[in-house]
Structure formats: structure tokens, C-alpha cells
Motif scaffolding. Structure first.
Motif, PDB file in Angstrom:
ATOM      1  N   UNK A 139       0.820  -1.202   0.000  1.00 54.37           N
ATOM      2  CA  UNK A 139       0.000   0.000   0.000  1.00 54.37           C
ATOM      3  C   UNK A 139       0.856   1.255   0.000  1.00 54.37           C
ATOM      4  N   UNK A 140       0.178   2.378   0.169  1.00 61.85           N
ATOM      5  CA  UNK A 140       0.838   3.685   0.152  1.00 61.85           C
ATOM      6  C   UNK A 140       0.314   4.515   1.312  1.00 61.85           C
ATOM      7  N   UNK A 141       1.225   5.035   2.124  1.00 60.70           N
ATOM      8  CA  UNK A 141       0.843   5.773   3.332  1.00 60.70           C
ATOM      9  C   UNK A 141       1.446   7.162   3.325  1.00 60.70           C
ATOM     10  N   UNK A 142       0.729   8.073   3.949  1.00 64.53           N
ATOM     11  CA  UNK A 142       1.275   9.398   4.254  1.00 64.53           C
ATOM     12  C   UNK A 142       1.347   9.450   5.778  1.00 64.53           C
ATOM     13  N   UNK A 143       2.532   9.716   6.292  1.00 64.74           N
ATOM     14  CA  UNK A 143       2.767   9.719   7.734  1.00 64.74           C
ATOM     15  C   UNK A 143       3.638  10.908   8.094  1.00 64.74           C
ATOM     16  N   UNK A 144       3.637  11.260   9.360  1.00 65.85           N
ATOM     17  CA  UNK A 144       4.515  12.314   9.837  1.00 65.85           C
ATOM     18  C   UNK A 144       3.781  13.326  10.684  1.00 65.85           C
ATOM     19  N   UNK A 145       4.452  14.431  11.006  1.00 67.06           N
ATOM     20  CA  UNK A 145       3.825  15.462  11.835  1.00 67.06           C
ATOM     21  C   UNK A 145       2.521  15.951  11.210  1.00 67.06           C
ATOM     22  N   UNK A 146       1.504  16.161  12.032  1.00 65.67           N
ATOM     23  CA  UNK A 146       0.185  16.553  11.532  1.00 65.67           C
ATOM     24  C   UNK A 146       0.241  17.856  10.748  1.00 65.67           C
ATOM     25  N   UNK A 156       2.655  18.896   8.892  1.00 63.49           N
ATOM     26  CA  UNK A 156       3.404  18.774   7.633  1.00 63.49           C
ATOM     27  C   UNK A 156       3.792  17.326   7.371  1.00 63.49           C
ATOM     28  N   UNK A 157       2.786  16.459   7.050  1.00 61.33           N
ATOM     29  CA  UNK A 157       3.133  15.060   6.778  1.00 61.33           C
ATOM     30  C   UNK A 157       4.108  14.972   5.604  1.00 61.33           C
ATOM     31  N   UNK A 158       4.894  13.920   5.603  1.00 65.77           N
ATOM     32  CA  UNK A 158       5.870  13.731   4.537  1.00 65.77           C
ATOM     33  C   UNK A 158       5.209  13.271   3.254  1.00 65.77           C
ATOM     34  N   UNK A 159       6.028  12.953   2.249  1.00 63.99           N
ATOM     35  CA  UNK A 159       5.496  12.444   0.980  1.00 63.99           C
ATOM     36  C   UNK A 159       4.927  11.038   1.169  1.00 63.99           C
ATOM     37  N   UNK A 160       4.175  10.581   0.196  1.00 67.08           N
ATOM     38  CA  UNK A 160       3.600   9.238   0.243  1.00 67.08           C
ATOM     39  C   UNK A 160       4.740   8.215   0.249  1.00 67.08           C
ATOM     40  N   UNK A 161       4.606   7.220   1.109  1.00 66.25           N
ATOM     41  CA  UNK A 161       5.598   6.155   1.247  1.00 66.25           C
ATOM     42  C   UNK A 161       4.974   4.868   0.717  1.00 66.25           C
ATOM     43  N   UNK A 162       5.643   4.212  -0.229  1.00 66.22           N
ATOM     44  CA  UNK A 162       5.120   2.990  -0.834  1.00 66.22           C
ATOM     45  C   UNK A 162       5.884   1.755  -0.401  1.00 66.22           C
ATOM     46  N   UNK A 163       5.532   0.605  -0.977  1.00 62.55           N
ATOM     47  CA  UNK A 163       6.149  -0.670  -0.597  1.00 62.55           C
ATOM     48  C   UNK A 163       7.678  -0.622  -0.673  1.00 62.55           C
ATOM     49  N   UNK A 164       8.318  -1.083   0.398  1.00 65.32           N
ATOM     50  CA  UNK A 164       9.768  -1.123   0.463  1.00 65.32           C
ATOM     51  C   UNK A 164      10.406   0.170   0.904  1.00 65.32           C
ATOM     52  N   UNK A 172      10.638   3.739   3.428  1.00 64.65           N
ATOM     53  CA  UNK A 172      10.532   4.024   4.855  1.00 64.65           C
ATOM     54  C   UNK A 172      10.504   5.530   5.092  1.00 64.65           C
ATOM     55  N   UNK A 173      10.073   5.890   6.287  1.00 65.93           N
ATOM     56  CA  UNK A 173      10.035   7.292   6.703  1.00 65.93           C
ATOM     57  C   UNK A 173      10.213   7.338   8.211  1.00 65.93           C
ATOM     58  N   UNK A 174      10.631   8.487   8.720  1.00 63.74           N
ATOM     59  CA  UNK A 174      10.712   8.677  10.168  1.00 63.74           C
ATOM     60  C   UNK A 174      10.312  10.110  10.486  1.00 63.74           C
ATOM     61  N   UNK A 175       9.892  10.343  11.724  1.00 62.44           N
ATOM     62  CA  UNK A 175       9.416  11.658  12.134  1.00 62.44           C
ATOM     63  C   UNK A 175       9.444  11.766  13.649  1.00 62.44           C
ATOM     64  N   UNK A 176       9.460  13.003  14.150  1.00 58.21           N
ATOM     65  CA  UNK A 176       9.346  13.192  15.596  1.00 58.21           C
ATOM     66  C   UNK A 176       7.915  12.858  16.024  1.00 58.21           C
ATOM     67  N   UNK A 177       7.792  12.041  17.065  1.00 54.43           N
ATOM     68  CA  UNK A 177       6.460  11.658  17.539  1.00 54.43           C
ATOM     69  C   UNK A 177       6.102  12.387  18.827  1.00 54.43           C
ATOM     70  N   UNK A 178       6.890  13.392  19.175  1.00 59.32           N
ATOM     71  CA  UNK A 178       6.565  14.197  20.349  1.00 59.32           C
ATOM     72  C   UNK A 178       5.759  15.433  19.967  1.00 59.32           C
ATOM     73  N   UNK A 179       5.181  15.370  18.769  1.00 60.83           N
ATOM     74  CA  UNK A 179       4.210  16.350  18.273  1.00 60.83           C
ATOM     75  C   UNK A 179       3.048  15.547  17.701  1.00 60.83           C
TER      76      UNK A 179
END
Length: 182
Positions: free
Chosen positions: A134-141, A143-151, A153-160
Motif C-alpha cells: 500500500x501507500x501511506x502518508x505519515x509524519x507530523x500533523x 506537515x506530513x511527509x510524501x507518500x511512502x510505498x512498498x519497500x 521508509x520514513x521517520x518523524x518526531x512523535x513528540x508532536x
């Protein structure tokens, strides 16, 4: 979640609250979870949602896995149990502790056509995702990052506040959450 697991999670919540000498009313206030709901959770009479458990564990200053794994090292680890939220289903697969942090690994599903906003975790917490399908958009509310697809990865601060979003199809992924020790 079956009654046995709900009882175990509720018991862990109560133990963690009492270890911090926090009243039921104080934890309810700090987490914005109703006192009646909290009482039912601690008594094992109510199944918690992912959002509720995150609110409670954040208010207690502990990682989510603190209520999902065995309380004592001599106890056998429980079988994986799925915890569901507004848009995400998660199964704790591993918890690793070292002097610097507690690191949790979850197998997650973000349901198609849904978005979940998670509240900020403890300061310094980070999240990392590896998308399997699948394809996900994740990250800080804000300013989420770009769409992430199979294979990918992404990372973000989760203290926001941060989001998990799946557009047209379910997303299967591995989520790693690293909580620095306070």
C-alpha cells in the motif's frame, strides 16, 4: 480484545498508576479520559482503543508496550494482541530496553480511506515506518511527509501530533517507536 487480555491491560494500567502515586481522578484529568472509562478499563470491564491507551500511557510517562507486555520478567510473554484505533490496527511484536530508551516494534495496518491523528508522545520520542504494501502518508500533523510505498521508509518526531493516512488501499507496515528514558 478478549476479556483475559482486557483484564491484564487494565491491571497493568492500575499498577503503573499506583506506582506513580497517582489517583484515578488525576490520571483521568491528565489523559483526558473519563474517570468512569478509566475505572472500567482498570477493572477489565472495557476494551481500550489504541487512542485511549496512548493517552493513558503518555500521561503516565511510559511507552504503550508497558501495558501490552508481561509485567514481570518471569511471566511468559503474551500472545500478540491487536489493538485498534480510529484508522490503525497494531500488534506489538517486540519490545527492547536499553539504558537510553525503550524501543517497540509493531505490525500495523492503516485502513483504506482513513486518517488517524495521534497525540504527541513523550519528549524525544521518534517513529519509523517501513511500508510492506500500500501507500501511506505519515509524519507530523502540520506537515506530513510524501507518500511512502512498498519497500520505502520514513521517520518523524512523535513528540508532536502526527498522522497515519491510507488512501485507496490498506497499508501493511512495520512501525518502530523509540522512547528515550526520562
Amino acid at each position: 480484545m478478549d476479556a483475559h487480555v482486557a483484564g491484564r491491560v487494565g491491571s497493568r494500567l492500575r499498577d503503573l498508576r499506583e506506582a506513580r502515586r497517582m489517583s484515578l481522578s488525576e490520571l483521568a484529568r491528565r489523559s483526558a479520559v473519563g474517570k468512569g472509562t478509566l475505572s472500567e478499563l482498570e477493572g477489565g470491564r472495557r476494551n481500550p482503543t489504541l487512542e485511549t491507551l496512548y493517552a493513558l500511557t503518555t500521561a503516565l510517562g511510559v511507552p504503550l508496550s508497558s501495558v501490552l507486555h508481561a509485567a514481570a520478567p518471569q511471566l511468559p510473554a503474551p500472545l500478540p494482541e491487536e489493538i485498534s484505533g480510529q484508522a490503525v490496527d497494531a500488534v506489538l511484536t517486540e519490545r527492547f530496553e536499553d539504558p537510553a530508551a525503550v524501543t517497540e516494534t509493531y505490525r500495523i495496518r492503516i485502513r483504506a480511506g482513513s486518517t488517524q491523528e495521534s497525540a504527541a508522545h513523550a519528549p524525544g520520542t521518534t517513529e519509523h515506518i517501513i511500508v510492506l504494501t500500500g501507500h501511506a502518508r505519515v509524519g507530523p500533523a502540520h506537515a506530513p511527509g510524501p507518500v511512502v510505498g512498498p519497500g520505502a521508509h520514513a521517520s518523524w518526531p512523535a513528540d508532536v501530533p502526527h498522522v497515519y493516512e491510507a488512501a485507496e488501499e490498506d497499508v501493511e507496515a512495520l512501525l518502530v517507536v523509540r522512547h528515550p528514558r526520562q
